[in-house]
Structures are given as C-alpha cells and as structure tokens.
Write an enzyme that holds these catalytic residues in place. Structure first.
Site, PDB file in Angstrom:
ATOM      1  N   VAL A 189       0.819  -1.220   0.000  1.00  0.00           N
ATOM      2  CA  VAL A 189       0.000   0.000   0.000  1.00  0.00           C
ATOM      3  C   VAL A 189       0.852   1.269   0.000  1.00  0.00           C
ATOM      4  O   VAL A 189       0.309   2.368  -0.074  1.00  0.00           O
ATOM      5  CB  VAL A 189      -0.979   0.047   1.193  1.00  0.00           C
ATOM      6  CG1 VAL A 189      -1.974  -1.085   1.115  1.00  0.00           C
ATOM      7  CG2 VAL A 189      -0.241   0.028   2.526  1.00  0.00           C
ATOM      8  N   LYS A 190       2.175   1.124   0.076  1.00  0.00           N
ATOM      9  CA  LYS A 190       3.042   2.298   0.093  1.00  0.00           C
ATOM     10  C   LYS A 190       3.299   2.799  -1.336  1.00  0.00           C
ATOM     11  O   LYS A 190       2.806   2.244  -2.312  1.00  0.00           O
ATOM     12  CB  LYS A 190       4.364   1.962   0.786  1.00  0.00           C
ATOM     13  CG  LYS A 190       4.218   1.496   2.229  1.00  0.00           C
ATOM     14  CD  LYS A 190       3.473   2.483   3.078  1.00  0.00           C
ATOM     15  CE  LYS A 190       3.679   2.275   4.576  1.00  0.00           C
ATOM     16  NZ  LYS A 190       3.408   0.919   5.067  1.00  0.00           N
TER      17      LYS A 190
END
Length: 389
Positions: free
Chosen positions: A191-192
């Site tokens: 999700v980064k």
C-alpha cells in the site's frame, strides 16, 4: 458489490515490473545477488544519501536502526502515539522503553513541544513518524536531540520513520537524505508509494552506522576487509561480530523495487493530484482534512479525513455504508498508548495524549493510490458527501 471496489490503498504493478522479476527468476541469483546492491545504490541516489541497506520490512529496519544506534536496556526512545505499533515496539526489541509525545492537532504529526516535555537523561533516540506522507518538523526535532545529547553527555540519535514518506521532501531535502537525522527508515509494503511485496530500507550518511546495519541485517556476520579480524580465511571466510538477524531482502523483491522506483515520481505526482481534488471537493463541507505544511512536499501515502461520527451514527456505521458502495476505508491509527499491551506494560491510559485521541475519534483513511481514475475520486467524494444527506 456491483461497483468497482476502491480500497484505501493498493499497489500498481506494470508489465515492466513483472518482466523485471521474471528476468531474475531466469537468472542465476534469486536471493542475495546483484539486484540487492543495485536497489540499494538507486535508493541512495534517489534520496541524496550515501548509504542504503534494504531489509525484509520497515519493522526490521527500525529494529536494526536501534541496534546500530546502541539503544538498549535503561534507554528511552521517544515516538508518536499516532503510528503503527512497530514505531514503538522497536524500542522494546532492544530492551529500551518507548515514550510517547502528543501530536499536532492540525497534522497528526509528532509535536516538538511535546517531545521537549518528555526528554530525560535516559533519552537515547527520537523516532519522528512522517504520518500519511508528510514530514515532521525535523529542524526542531534535530535541535532538541542535539540539546538533549549535550546535557546527557552522549549522543541522542534521530531515526526518521519515513515508512509513509518516500518520494516526499522537507525544506528542499528529499525524505531519506538524513539532512536532519542519523537514519531514515522506508517501507515497501504494497500500500506504500512503491512496493517490493514486503520490504524496507534504512538510509544513512554515517559509514559506521552503515557497517553495523549490514551486520545486524545478516546474522551479525561480516566479510568486510575493514572489519574482519582474520583475513587468512579469505575468500571463503566470514566472521560474526554481533548477534544479528536474518532480515535480508531477495533479488526477486529488489528487481521489483528497482522497477517501481523508476516510476516513483509519477506515482507521487498522481497522489498529489488526487489529494488536490479531494481538498477542493471537501472545502467548505463538514469533511475535514489534515493541514499540509508549506515547507513539506507531501508524498500522500494516505489521505485522511475527519468526520463527525456522532452525527453520522458512528464510525462503524459509516464504514459499513461506504463498504456497501464499494469503498473500503480504513483507520490510521488506534493510538498506540491505548493498546492493551502498552496499558499493561507501561501504565498508559486513555486521556494521556488528548490530541492523539481527538484525532483518532474523527479520522478515516479514504482511497488514495495512483491507479485511481478521476471518476473514482469523484465517486468517493460523492459517496462521502451523501452520508450527510
């Protein structure tokens, strides 16, 4: 759900990313090979820093950063209560005690004035968290660490938890440059801003710290000619100098990271476009947003809104209504000091950090990732606003 599902965050994998991984799978090295060193070199160049050490998560990065700094039993480590538990757990890993400092109500970033209140002669490190993609006030934090170090007669390290902030900047310095710190920790979770699947890195300008990070990442073992005591064992030998860990990243993951890093600027540009759309759409409504500081380029790992949940029937109701519309929101974060482990271990209680708890009572992370189309952003805006009708 009939509609396209929009999660709060997700990776964007291209055909080029896939091909980069396939090439490694077809080559000779899939664990510790040339892609590890290449990824480290590119990360360092991107951040404008001398050294980068990749590892299997940001959590392990925080751990080896504390080890490299010599943090241990009897020491205290100051960090934010608005973060994932890894930011404070790393102190426990090395036998130290985590200490929290409250956040700024405008940004949810750790507040230097609150840090100053909890610094003691036992303080060995400060771990500011660049929450949601925005850098904390590193000038003041660096100054506080230096002042504390002079009073204590020992160095007080600054370790930036930049798990949310690769691709951002502060006062013209890339997040990761260590312009105001000793080490910076990145995350490459899916999700980064960029991903290696799972993964992380520690960056530094200090060669001594760099050598320690390398050892702690890999069982405390070194083959460095500068460090090995018995060179007669070359070329086959190695020496264990510390009690280290197996925190290594593979060539497979680094190949993905190299490919993703080449697209980082585009990812950040798109995240900032989405944030601008949200900000403009929510202006003048009951949907609040965190303040962007003028000296920061926000990398927007998250886009957090504040909502009057009491008026809307509660956060759980809001999240379920959004889920029914295909929007998967999330909460970042439950204040760490309210977690049962921290209440039992250190005696923290609700009410200890009022700004952190106020932020938590209103926060919700809404979809924010580069693959979102404009129509996806407008849909999120429309469905959020519909909660008030």
């Amino acid at each position: 759900m009939s509609k396209k599902v929009l999660s709060y965050g997700r990776q964007w994998i291209s055909e080029e990313d896939i091909q980069s991984v396939v090439e490694v799978l077809r080559a000779g090295f899939i664990t510790q090979g040339p892609k590890v060193e290449e990824f480290e070199k590119k990360l360092a160049e991107n951040a404008g820093v001398k050294y980068a050490v990749v590892c299997n998560s940001a959590t392990s990065g925080l751990h080896i950063a504390c080890l490299a700094a010599g943090v241990g039993s009897g020491d205290e480590v100051i960090t934010s209560p608005i973060t994932f538990v890894a930011s404070s757990n790393c102190a426990f890993y090395v036998g130290a005690t985590p200490v929290f400092a409250d956040v700024d109500e405008r940004t949810a970033l750790i507040n230097p004035r609150e840090i100053e209140k909890v610094i003691t002669p036992k303080t060995k490190a400060i771990i500011p968290v660049h929450f949601a993609g925005q850098s904390a006030d590193m000038v003041d934090i660096s100054r506080l660490a230096q002042e504390a170090g002079r009073k204590a007669g020992r160095k007080v390290y600054v370790i930036e938890d930049a798990a949310h902030a690769i691709g951002g900047s502060y006062k013209g310095h890339s997040t990761g440059s260590c312009a105001y710190s000793d080490m910076v920790v990145y995350s490459f979770h899916p999700v980064k801003q960029i991903t290696t699947g799972e993964g992380g890195a520690v960056l530094t300008n200090d060669r001594d710290l760099y050598q320690k990070l390398l050892m702690f990442r890999s069982h405390g073992i070194t083959r460095d000619p500068e460090l090995v005591e018995d060179t007669s064992t070359f070329p086959w030998g190695y020496e264990q100098h510390e009690l280290g860990y197996n925190y290594r990243l593979t060539d497979i993951q680094c190949a993905l990271g190299i490919s993703q890093l080449g697209r980082l600027k585009g990812f950040i540009d798109r995240r900032r476009q989405i944030a601008k759309m949200y900000r403009e759409a929510f202006n003048g409504t009951e949907i609040g947003v965190l303040v962007d500081l003028p000296e920061v380029v926000n990398a927007y790992h998250l886009f957090v809104v504040s909502l009057p949940f009491e008026k809307l029937g509660g956060r759980q109701k809001v999240m379920m209504e959004l889920r029914e519309k295909g929007i998967i929101a999330q909460v970042h974060y439950i204040p760490v000091h309210t977690q049962p482990f921290y209440r039992k271990k250190l005696g923290y209680k609700r009410g200890d950090f009022p700004q952190a708890e106020k932020y938590y009572s209103q926060c919700l992370s809404i979809p924010m990732y580069p693959a979102m189309e404009d129509e996806d952003v407008y849909r999120v805006v429309k469905d959020l606003k519909s909660l008030f009708s």
